[in-house]
Scaffold this motif. Structure first.
Motif, PDB file in Angstrom:
ATOM      1  N   PHE A  60       0.866  -1.182   0.000  1.00  0.00           N
ATOM      2  CA  PHE A  60       0.000   0.000   0.000  1.00  0.00           C
ATOM      3  C   PHE A  60       0.900   1.228   0.000  1.00  0.00           C
ATOM      4  O   PHE A  60       1.886   1.285   0.734  1.00  0.00           O
ATOM      5  CB  PHE A  60      -0.906   0.015   1.236  1.00  0.00           C
ATOM      6  CG  PHE A  60      -1.777  -1.207   1.354  1.00  0.00           C
ATOM      7  CD1 PHE A  60      -3.005  -1.260   0.718  1.00  0.00           C
ATOM      8  CD2 PHE A  60      -1.347  -2.311   2.076  1.00  0.00           C
ATOM      9  CE1 PHE A  60      -3.805  -2.398   0.806  1.00  0.00           C
ATOM     10  CE2 PHE A  60      -2.136  -3.451   2.177  1.00  0.00           C
ATOM     11  CZ  PHE A  60      -3.373  -3.495   1.534  1.00  0.00           C
ATOM     12  N   ASN A  61       0.539   2.192  -0.833  1.00  0.00           N
ATOM     13  CA  ASN A  61       1.364   3.399  -0.952  1.00  0.00           C
ATOM     14  C   ASN A  61       0.470   4.631  -1.003  1.00  0.00           C
ATOM     15  O   ASN A  61       0.640   5.514  -1.840  1.00  0.00           O
ATOM     16  CB  ASN A  61       2.250   3.309  -2.208  1.00  0.00           C
ATOM     17  CG  ASN A  61       3.285   4.425  -2.262  1.00  0.00           C
ATOM     18  OD1 ASN A  61       3.734   4.927  -1.231  1.00  0.00           O
ATOM     19  ND2 ASN A  61       3.679   4.815  -3.456  1.00  0.00           N
ATOM     20  N   TYR A  62      -0.496   4.670  -0.089  1.00  0.00           N
ATOM     21  CA  TYR A  62      -1.446   5.769  -0.062  1.00  0.00           C
ATOM     22  C   TYR A  62      -0.752   7.116   0.123  1.00  0.00           C
ATOM     23  O   TYR A  62       0.134   7.256   0.962  1.00  0.00           O
ATOM     24  CB  TYR A  62      -2.439   5.596   1.086  1.00  0.00           C
ATOM     25  CG  TYR A  62      -3.238   4.325   1.060  1.00  0.00           C
ATOM     26  CD1 TYR A  62      -4.132   4.054   0.025  1.00  0.00           C
ATOM     27  CD2 TYR A  62      -3.127   3.391   2.088  1.00  0.00           C
ATOM     28  CE1 TYR A  62      -4.888   2.889   0.017  1.00  0.00           C
ATOM     29  CE2 TYR A  62      -3.879   2.223   2.093  1.00  0.00           C
ATOM     30  CZ  TYR A  62      -4.753   1.973   1.057  1.00  0.00           C
ATOM     31  OH  TYR A  62      -5.494   0.819   1.049  1.00  0.00           O
ATOM     32  N   ARG A  63      -1.211   8.105  -0.639  1.00  0.00           N
ATOM     33  CA  ARG A  63      -0.747   9.475  -0.432  1.00  0.00           C
ATOM     34  C   ARG A  63      -1.281  10.001   0.890  1.00  0.00           C
ATOM     35  O   ARG A  63      -0.601  10.717   1.621  1.00  0.00           O
ATOM     36  CB  ARG A  63      -1.224  10.352  -1.591  1.00  0.00           C
ATOM     37  CG  ARG A  63      -0.776  11.810  -1.515  1.00  0.00           C
ATOM     38  CD  ARG A  63      -1.261  12.573  -2.733  1.00  0.00           C
ATOM     39  NE  ARG A  63      -2.718  12.480  -2.861  1.00  0.00           N
ATOM     40  CZ  ARG A  63      -3.367  12.283  -4.005  1.00  0.00           C
ATOM     41  NH1 ARG A  63      -2.695  12.135  -5.134  1.00  0.00           N
ATOM     42  NH2 ARG A  63      -4.689  12.217  -4.035  1.00  0.00           N
ATOM     43  N   GLU A  64      -2.532   9.673   1.173  1.00  0.00           N
ATOM     44  CA  GLU A  64      -3.150   9.953   2.465  1.00  0.00           C
ATOM     45  C   GLU A  64      -4.214   8.891   2.705  1.00  0.00           C
ATOM     46  O   GLU A  64      -4.796   8.352   1.766  1.00  0.00           O
ATOM     47  CB  GLU A  64      -3.745  11.370   2.517  1.00  0.00           C
ATOM     48  CG  GLU A  64      -4.780  11.669   1.444  1.00  0.00           C
ATOM     49  CD  GLU A  64      -6.183  11.183   1.780  1.00  0.00           C
ATOM     50  OE1 GLU A  64      -6.457  10.999   2.988  1.00  0.00           O
ATOM     51  OE2 GLU A  64      -6.970  10.969   0.857  1.00  0.00           O
ATOM     52  N   ILE A  65      -4.464   8.585   3.983  1.00  0.00           N
ATOM     53  CA  ILE A  65      -5.454   7.570   4.309  1.00  0.00           C
ATOM     54  C   ILE A  65      -5.886   7.746   5.757  1.00  0.00           C
ATOM     55  O   ILE A  65      -5.099   8.170   6.603  1.00  0.00           O
ATOM     56  CB  ILE A  65      -4.885   6.144   4.080  1.00  0.00           C
ATOM     57  CG1 ILE A  65      -6.010   5.102   4.040  1.00  0.00           C
ATOM     58  CG2 ILE A  65      -3.846   5.794   5.127  1.00  0.00           C
ATOM     59  CD1 ILE A  65      -6.878   5.150   2.812  1.00  0.00           C
TER      60      ILE A  65
END
Length: 335
Positions: A277-282
Protein backbone atom coordinates in the motif's frame (compact mmCIF):
# COMPACT_ATOMS: atom_id res chain seq x y z
CA UNK A 1 -12.11 6.40 24.21
CA UNK A 2 -13.21 2.80 24.60
CA UNK A 3 -14.37 0.67 21.70
CA UNK A 4 -18.14 0.32 21.53
CA UNK A 5 -20.78 -1.14 19.20
CA UNK A 6 -23.40 0.19 16.81
CA UNK A 7 -26.19 -0.87 19.16
CA UNK A 8 -24.63 1.05 22.04
CA UNK A 9 -24.17 4.14 19.88
CA UNK A 10 -27.75 4.06 18.61
CA UNK A 11 -29.17 3.47 22.09
CA UNK A 12 -27.12 6.33 23.51
CA UNK A 13 -28.69 8.88 21.18
CA UNK A 14 -32.22 7.45 20.90
CA UNK A 15 -33.24 4.66 23.26
CA UNK A 16 -36.46 3.83 21.42
CA UNK A 17 -34.88 3.85 17.93
CA UNK A 18 -36.26 1.12 15.72
CA UNK A 19 -35.15 2.16 12.22
CA UNK A 20 -31.66 2.82 10.84
CA UNK A 21 -31.28 4.49 7.46
CA UNK A 22 -27.92 3.61 5.89
CA UNK A 23 -26.39 5.64 3.05
CA UNK A 24 -25.13 4.44 0.58
CA UNK A 25 -26.60 1.07 -0.37
CA UNK A 26 -25.48 -2.08 1.43
CA UNK A 27 -24.46 -4.71 -1.13
CA UNK A 28 -26.19 -7.80 0.24
CA UNK A 29 -24.81 -9.76 -2.73
CA UNK A 30 -21.23 -9.31 -1.44
CA UNK A 31 -21.41 -10.63 2.10
CA UNK A 32 -17.70 -11.45 2.31
CA UNK A 33 -16.25 -8.24 0.92
CA UNK A 34 -18.75 -5.38 1.30
CA UNK A 35 -17.68 -3.08 4.12
CA UNK A 36 -21.21 -1.92 4.86
CA UNK A 37 -22.66 -5.42 5.01
CA UNK A 38 -19.92 -6.57 7.37
CA UNK A 39 -20.37 -3.48 9.57
CA UNK A 40 -24.13 -4.05 9.95
CA UNK A 41 -24.16 -7.84 9.75
CA UNK A 42 -24.73 -8.31 13.49
CA UNK A 43 -27.66 -5.91 13.54
CA UNK A 44 -29.15 -7.43 10.40
CA UNK A 45 -29.02 -10.92 11.93
CA UNK A 46 -30.43 -9.87 15.33
CA UNK A 47 -33.33 -7.94 13.87
CA UNK A 48 -33.42 -5.37 16.68
CA UNK A 49 -33.51 -2.54 14.13
CA UNK A 50 -35.05 -2.30 10.71
CA UNK A 51 -32.11 -1.50 8.43
CA UNK A 52 -33.21 0.57 5.45
CA UNK A 53 -30.44 1.22 2.96
CA UNK A 54 -30.82 4.36 0.83
CA UNK A 55 -29.15 5.12 -2.49
CA UNK A 56 -27.62 8.49 -3.32
CA UNK A 57 -30.60 9.14 -5.64
CA UNK A 58 -33.29 8.55 -3.00
CA UNK A 59 -32.41 10.99 -0.23
CA UNK A 60 -35.99 12.29 -0.25
CA UNK A 61 -36.91 9.04 1.52
CA UNK A 62 -35.05 10.33 4.57
CA UNK A 63 -37.39 13.30 4.88
CA UNK A 64 -40.51 11.25 4.19
CA UNK A 65 -39.33 8.59 6.61
CA UNK A 66 -38.70 10.89 9.56
CA UNK A 67 -42.11 12.51 9.09
CA UNK A 68 -43.73 9.08 9.45
CA UNK A 69 -41.44 7.70 12.17
CA UNK A 70 -39.51 9.83 14.67
CA UNK A 71 -37.68 6.75 16.00
CA UNK A 72 -35.24 6.74 13.09
CA UNK A 73 -31.49 7.28 12.93
CA UNK A 74 -29.51 8.12 9.81
CA UNK A 75 -26.08 6.48 9.52
CA UNK A 76 -24.14 8.15 6.73
CA UNK A 77 -20.92 7.14 4.95
CA UNK A 78 -18.68 8.78 2.32
CA UNK A 79 -20.07 12.31 2.01
CA UNK A 80 -17.99 13.24 -1.06
CA UNK A 81 -18.16 14.20 -4.73
CA UNK A 82 -15.59 13.62 -7.49
CA UNK A 83 -16.65 15.87 -10.36
CA UNK A 84 -19.02 18.63 -11.43
CA UNK A 85 -21.85 16.18 -12.11
CA UNK A 86 -21.77 14.73 -8.59
CA UNK A 87 -21.24 18.22 -7.15
CA UNK A 88 -24.57 19.32 -8.65
CA UNK A 89 -26.36 16.70 -6.57
CA UNK A 90 -24.70 17.70 -3.32
CA UNK A 91 -27.05 20.63 -2.40
CA UNK A 92 -30.05 18.30 -2.69
CA UNK A 93 -28.41 15.65 -0.49
CA UNK A 94 -27.35 18.20 2.11
CA UNK A 95 -30.87 19.68 2.16
CA UNK A 96 -32.40 16.25 2.82
CA UNK A 97 -29.89 15.53 5.59
CA UNK A 98 -30.51 18.95 7.15
CA UNK A 99 -34.30 18.47 7.08
CA UNK A 100 -33.94 14.98 8.54
CA UNK A 101 -32.19 16.30 11.65
CA UNK A 102 -34.37 19.43 11.80
CA UNK A 103 -37.49 17.22 11.94
CA UNK A 104 -36.14 15.23 14.89
CA UNK A 105 -33.93 12.59 13.30
CA UNK A 106 -30.53 11.71 14.74
CA UNK A 107 -27.37 11.27 12.69
CA UNK A 108 -24.30 9.07 12.95
CA UNK A 109 -21.56 9.85 10.45
CA UNK A 110 -18.71 7.42 9.79
CA UNK A 111 -15.48 9.18 8.83
CA UNK A 112 -13.57 7.21 6.21
CA UNK A 113 -11.26 9.85 4.70
CA UNK A 114 -9.45 12.92 5.94
CA UNK A 115 -9.55 14.45 2.45
CA UNK A 116 -11.20 13.46 -0.83
CA UNK A 117 -8.81 11.01 -2.45
CA UNK A 118 -8.45 12.98 -5.67
CA UNK A 119 -7.74 16.21 -3.73
CA UNK A 120 -10.33 18.16 -5.76
CA UNK A 121 -12.53 20.88 -4.25
CA UNK A 122 -10.84 20.45 -0.87
CA UNK A 123 -12.15 23.75 0.50
CA UNK A 124 -15.73 22.91 -0.46
CA UNK A 125 -15.47 19.43 1.03
CA UNK A 126 -14.14 21.03 4.22
CA UNK A 127 -17.17 23.34 4.39
CA UNK A 128 -19.64 20.49 3.78
CA UNK A 129 -17.93 18.18 6.25
CA UNK A 130 -17.93 20.78 9.02
CA UNK A 131 -21.66 21.29 8.45
CA UNK A 132 -22.27 17.54 8.63
CA UNK A 133 -20.13 17.22 11.76
CA UNK A 134 -22.26 19.89 13.40
CA UNK A 135 -25.52 18.12 12.53
CA UNK A 136 -24.30 14.67 13.58
CA UNK A 137 -24.90 13.37 17.10
CA UNK A 138 -21.98 10.92 16.81
CA UNK A 139 -18.88 10.78 14.63
CA UNK A 140 -17.82 7.17 14.17
CA UNK A 141 -14.14 6.34 13.57
CA UNK A 142 -12.15 3.13 13.39
CA UNK A 143 -9.18 4.14 15.53
CA UNK A 144 -7.98 6.62 18.15
CA UNK A 145 -5.69 8.45 15.74
CA UNK A 146 -8.59 9.12 13.38
CA UNK A 147 -10.45 10.87 16.19
CA UNK A 148 -7.44 13.10 16.88
CA UNK A 149 -6.97 13.96 13.21
CA UNK A 150 -10.63 14.64 12.47
CA UNK A 151 -11.33 16.52 15.68
CA UNK A 152 -8.88 19.17 14.52
CA UNK A 153 -9.95 18.97 10.88
CA UNK A 154 -13.66 19.38 11.63
CA UNK A 155 -13.22 21.68 14.64
CA UNK A 156 -15.38 19.54 16.93
CA UNK A 157 -14.84 18.12 20.42
CA UNK A 158 -13.36 14.64 20.75
CA UNK A 159 -16.32 13.81 22.99
CA UNK A 160 -18.43 13.53 19.85
CA UNK A 161 -16.32 10.65 18.52
CA UNK A 162 -17.06 6.98 19.11
CA UNK A 163 -14.74 4.12 18.24
CA UNK A 164 -15.86 0.92 16.57
CA UNK A 165 -13.00 -1.08 15.00
CA UNK A 166 -13.06 -1.80 11.29
CA UNK A 167 -15.11 -4.94 10.56
CA UNK A 168 -13.10 -8.06 9.84
CA UNK A 169 -13.18 -9.63 6.41
CA UNK A 170 -13.75 -13.40 6.27
CA UNK A 171 -10.81 -15.05 4.51
CA UNK A 172 -11.12 -18.12 2.32
CA UNK A 173 -7.52 -19.03 1.36
CA UNK A 174 -6.66 -21.79 -1.07
CA UNK A 175 -3.28 -23.43 -1.84
CA UNK A 176 -0.91 -21.05 -3.60
CA UNK A 177 -0.36 -23.28 -6.64
CA UNK A 178 -4.13 -23.67 -7.10
CA UNK A 179 -4.57 -19.91 -6.89
CA UNK A 180 -1.85 -19.33 -9.49
CA UNK A 181 -3.51 -21.79 -11.87
CA UNK A 182 -6.88 -20.06 -11.48
CA UNK A 183 -5.36 -16.65 -12.21
CA UNK A 184 -3.73 -18.02 -15.35
CA UNK A 185 -6.94 -19.69 -16.54
CA UNK A 186 -9.36 -16.84 -15.83
CA UNK A 187 -7.16 -13.75 -16.23
CA UNK A 188 -4.26 -14.92 -18.40
CA UNK A 189 -2.03 -13.92 -15.48
CA UNK A 190 0.97 -16.22 -15.68
CA UNK A 191 2.88 -16.01 -12.38
CA UNK A 192 6.22 -17.66 -11.73
CA UNK A 193 5.71 -19.52 -8.44
CA UNK A 194 9.45 -19.60 -7.79
CA UNK A 195 9.76 -15.84 -7.26
CA UNK A 196 7.98 -13.46 -4.84
CA UNK A 197 4.58 -12.05 -5.77
CA UNK A 198 3.53 -8.59 -4.62
CA UNK A 199 -0.10 -7.51 -4.81
CA UNK A 200 -1.84 -4.14 -4.99
CA UNK A 201 -5.55 -4.96 -4.92
CA UNK A 202 -8.55 -2.63 -5.24
CA UNK A 203 -9.67 0.35 -7.28
CA UNK A 204 -6.93 1.78 -9.49
CA UNK A 205 -6.63 5.40 -8.36
CA UNK A 206 -3.95 8.09 -8.21
CA UNK A 207 -3.92 8.44 -4.43
CA UNK A 208 -2.60 4.89 -4.13
CA UNK A 209 0.57 5.88 -6.02
CA UNK A 210 0.75 2.53 -7.80
CA UNK A 211 3.09 3.80 -10.53
CA UNK A 212 5.70 4.75 -7.94
CA UNK A 213 5.69 1.20 -6.57
CA UNK A 214 6.10 -0.24 -10.06
CA UNK A 215 9.05 2.10 -10.71
CA UNK A 216 10.74 1.05 -7.48
CA UNK A 217 10.33 -2.63 -8.36
CA UNK A 218 11.66 -2.13 -11.87
CA UNK A 219 14.72 -0.37 -10.45
CA UNK A 220 15.45 -3.31 -8.13
CA UNK A 221 16.47 -5.40 -11.14
CA UNK A 222 15.47 -8.57 -9.27
CA UNK A 223 12.94 -11.31 -10.12
CA UNK A 224 9.38 -10.66 -8.89
CA UNK A 225 5.72 -10.79 -9.89
CA UNK A 226 3.81 -7.55 -9.37
CA UNK A 227 0.03 -7.94 -9.62
CA UNK A 228 -2.19 -4.85 -9.90
CA UNK A 229 -5.83 -5.92 -9.77
CA UNK A 230 -9.04 -3.91 -9.64
CA UNK A 231 -11.30 -1.63 -11.67
CA UNK A 232 -10.14 1.79 -12.84
CA UNK A 233 -11.79 4.45 -10.69
CA UNK A 234 -13.60 7.20 -12.57
CA UNK A 235 -11.22 9.94 -13.69
CA UNK A 236 -8.11 7.75 -13.61
CA UNK A 237 -7.78 6.63 -17.23
CA UNK A 238 -4.44 8.41 -17.65
CA UNK A 239 -3.08 6.42 -14.73
CA UNK A 240 -4.40 3.21 -16.28
CA UNK A 241 -2.70 4.03 -19.58
CA UNK A 242 0.55 4.72 -17.75
CA UNK A 243 0.35 1.42 -15.87
CA UNK A 244 -0.59 -0.46 -19.05
CA UNK A 245 2.48 0.95 -20.78
CA UNK A 246 4.67 -0.25 -17.92
CA UNK A 247 3.05 -3.70 -17.97
CA UNK A 248 3.48 -3.97 -21.75
CA UNK A 249 7.19 -3.23 -21.39
CA UNK A 250 7.82 -5.35 -18.31
CA UNK A 251 6.59 -8.99 -18.13
CA UNK A 252 6.95 -8.94 -14.33
CA UNK A 253 4.03 -6.48 -14.04
CA UNK A 254 0.58 -8.03 -14.37
CA UNK A 255 -2.23 -5.49 -14.77
CA UNK A 256 -5.78 -6.79 -14.37
CA UNK A 257 -7.94 -3.68 -14.67
CA UNK A 258 -11.29 -5.35 -14.06
CA UNK A 259 -13.88 -5.60 -11.35
CA UNK A 260 -12.96 -8.74 -9.41
CA UNK A 261 -15.93 -10.97 -8.48
CA UNK A 262 -16.12 -11.76 -4.79
CA UNK A 263 -15.46 -15.48 -5.27
CA UNK A 264 -12.26 -14.67 -7.19
CA UNK A 265 -10.79 -12.46 -4.46
CA UNK A 266 -9.19 -15.39 -2.56
CA UNK A 267 -7.21 -16.33 -5.67
CA UNK A 268 -5.31 -13.06 -5.67
CA UNK A 269 -4.45 -13.08 -1.99
CA UNK A 270 -3.63 -16.80 -1.93
CA UNK A 271 -1.26 -16.40 -4.90
CA UNK A 272 0.56 -13.47 -3.28
CA UNK A 273 3.35 -13.23 -0.74
CA UNK A 274 3.16 -9.51 0.05
CA UNK A 275 0.55 -6.79 -0.12
CA UNK A 276 1.76 -3.27 -0.81
CA UNK A 277 0.00 0.00 0.00
CA UNK A 278 1.36 3.40 -0.95
CA UNK A 279 -1.45 5.77 -0.06
CA UNK A 280 -0.75 9.47 -0.43
CA UNK A 281 -3.15 9.95 2.46
CA UNK A 282 -5.45 7.57 4.31
CA UNK A 283 -7.63 7.44 7.39
CA UNK A 284 -8.82 3.82 7.32
CA UNK A 285 -8.20 1.15 4.71
CA UNK A 286 -10.40 -1.80 3.88
CA UNK A 287 -7.66 -3.18 1.65
CA UNK A 288 -5.28 -3.30 4.61
CA UNK A 289 -7.79 -5.29 6.68
CA UNK A 290 -8.42 -7.68 3.80
CA UNK A 291 -4.69 -8.33 3.43
CA UNK A 292 -4.36 -8.85 7.17
CA UNK A 293 -7.26 -11.33 7.12
CA UNK A 294 -5.19 -13.44 4.71
CA UNK A 295 -2.13 -13.11 6.99
CA UNK A 296 -0.08 -11.50 4.25
CA UNK A 297 3.12 -9.59 4.86
CA UNK A 298 2.07 -5.95 4.52
CA UNK A 299 4.06 -2.89 3.47
CA UNK A 300 2.11 0.29 4.19
CA UNK A 301 2.56 4.00 5.02
CA UNK A 302 2.64 5.17 8.62
CA UNK A 303 -0.59 7.13 8.22
CA UNK A 304 -4.02 7.29 9.86
CA UNK A 305 -5.29 4.08 11.41
CA UNK A 306 -2.48 2.12 9.78
CA UNK A 307 -0.09 3.67 12.31
CA UNK A 308 -1.80 1.73 15.08
CA UNK A 309 -0.86 -1.57 13.37
CA UNK A 310 2.88 -1.03 13.85
CA UNK A 311 3.07 -3.75 16.52
CA UNK A 312 1.78 -6.48 14.22
CA UNK A 313 4.66 -8.78 13.17
CA UNK A 314 3.48 -9.01 9.56
CA UNK A 315 3.20 -5.22 9.09
CA UNK A 316 6.09 -3.00 7.93
CA UNK A 317 5.38 0.73 7.95
CA UNK A 318 7.29 3.49 6.16
CA UNK A 319 7.27 7.28 6.28
CA UNK A 320 9.32 8.31 3.26
CA UNK A 321 9.57 6.99 -0.29
CA UNK A 322 13.16 5.89 0.37
CA UNK A 323 11.92 3.66 3.19
CA UNK A 324 9.32 2.09 0.90
CA UNK A 325 12.00 1.34 -1.68
CA UNK A 326 14.20 -0.23 1.00
CA UNK A 327 11.34 -2.37 2.33
CA UNK A 328 10.54 -3.61 -1.17
CA UNK A 329 14.18 -4.55 -1.65
CA UNK A 330 14.32 -6.36 1.71
CA UNK A 331 11.15 -8.35 1.13
CA UNK A 332 11.92 -9.31 -2.47
CA UNK A 333 15.53 -10.27 -1.77
CA UNK A 334 14.63 -12.26 1.36
CA UNK A 335 12.04 -14.42 -0.39
Amino acid sequence: MQATSLSEIYSSIKKDADTIYVVPLIRYTHKKSDYLYLLYEGLINKGKYEIKTISVFNHFKLVAGILLNKRAILHYHWLEFQDLKSLLGMPWKMLCIYLFQLLGGNIVWTLHNEFPHDQKYVWLHSYIHKKMAGWADVLHVHCHKAASIMSDRLEVSKEKFKLIPHPKFPADPIPKESAIKKLKTHYNCDLNSEIPTLLMFGNISRYKQIAQVSDFLIDLNMPYNFVIAGPVKKGNMKLFEKLKSKADQNPSIHLIANFIPEDHVPWFYSASDFCVFNYREILSSGGFHMANAYHKTIIAPDLGCLSEASSLPNVHLFEEAEELEQLLYQQVSAH
